[in-house]
Design an enzyme around this catalytic site. Structure first.
Site, PDB file in Angstrom:
ATOM      1  CG  LEU A  40      -2.305  -0.546   1.161  1.00  0.00           C
ATOM      2  CD1 LEU A  40      -3.008  -0.363   2.498  1.00  0.00           C
ATOM      3  CD2 LEU A  40      -3.122   0.103   0.056  1.00  0.00           C
ATOM      4  CG  ASP A  41       1.133   3.925  -3.312  1.00  0.00           C
ATOM      5  OD1 ASP A  41       2.090   3.136  -3.458  1.00  0.00           O
ATOM      6  OD2 ASP A  41       0.431   4.332  -4.249  1.00  0.00           O
TER       7      ASP A  41
END
Length: 279
Positions: free
Chosen positions: A25-26
């Site tokens: 996940l960013d």
């Protein structure tokens, strides 16, 4: 918080050294981040193609180098002249199987080096297109320059790239303003443990009870239980007959109610060969 930060915090709470996540996940994103602990890290290969669902917002008016709100602007601000209905027509382009160009600032590996490290160092980033499938992309609302959306996409798809390309099609540039992953394969927000809950459950000794039961993992694979003699043969890498009569390519093999022993690949009929042995 990065995905690696989450792994570090879970490692501290569980005292388990072997932990891996299923899909980065960013840092600006929130939502579902499935983790595999201990011997279950060996199951990662079977989760690789799980589709993901997201909600978020896209800001129109300028593009950024990272395709999201954390990057510097790469174009002068321009007003959005499209209506919501016009943007929805443009959004129909993002449906089905297509070739997508990943962002230069991404975790895609180039000769073993993450693309974002090359980009931050000012080096060329020769990213290649990847074939993905967008199963659903819907613009829900438009408030000024901010559009809310929902998306369902195959593994390997970048929501940031869709925001960037939609902005180019709208003639004013755009970038991803916020992102929340609501589902990753079989795992949803409703199943998730928040980081605050993690510490509380670990301290109370109740974390194990909140984790998914091993029999519920990889629901596309039937679960079978074998006796001690058959379990021994499996541990030695031998093909065995299992008490299961479906046509599924793979089965989860248990040595007891909670003891996941192996994942077996069907050879013929009820004869399976242990593809990976966990215990």
């Amino acid at each position: 918080m990065t995905s690696h930060d989450v792994v570090r915090l879970v490692r501290r709470a569980t005292s388990e050294r072997s932990i891996g996540h299923l899909g980065t996940l960013d840092p600006m994103a929130t939502g579902v981040l499935p983790l595999l602990l201990g011997k279950c890290t060996r199951l990662a290969q079977f989760f690789g193609q799980a589709e993901k669902s997201y909600t978020g917002t896209i800001r129109f008016g300028f593009a950024t180098e990272t395709y999201d709100a954390e990057g510097s602007a790469t174009s002068e601000p321009q007003p959005l002249t499209k209506t919501l209905d016009e943007l929805r027509i443009l959004a129909t382009h993002f449906h089905g199987v297509m070739e997508q160009m990943p962002p230069a600032y991404s975790a895609k590996k180039i000769n073993g080096v993450p693309a974002y490290k090359l980009a931050r160092a000012g080096k060329p980033v020769p990213v290649k297109t990847a074939r993905i499938e967008i199963l659903n992309f819907e613009l829900l609302s438009l408030d000024g320059e901010i559009a809310e959306f929902a998306m369902r996409v195959s593994a390997g798809g970048y929501v940031r790239s869709v925001a960037h390309e939609l902005g180019a099609m709208a003639g004013c540039g755009a970038h991803l303003a916020s992102l929340r992953r609501t589902r990753a394969g079989a795992f949803s927000l409703e199943d998730a443990i928040t980081m605050d809950e993690l510490g509380q459950l670990a301290e109370a000794g109740e974390l194990q009870q909140r984790m998914p039961h091993l029999r519920s993992l990889l629901p596309e694979m039937p679960a079978v239980t074998v006796d001690a003699e058959t379990a021994g043969r499996i541990r030695n890498g031998m093909a065995v007959n299992v008490p299961e009569f479906s046509t599924s390519e793979r089965v989860k093999i248990f040595a007891g109610a909670n003891d996941l022993l192996a994942v077996g690949k069907r050879i013929a009929g009820t004869l399976v060969h242990p593809e990976i042995v966990l215990g």
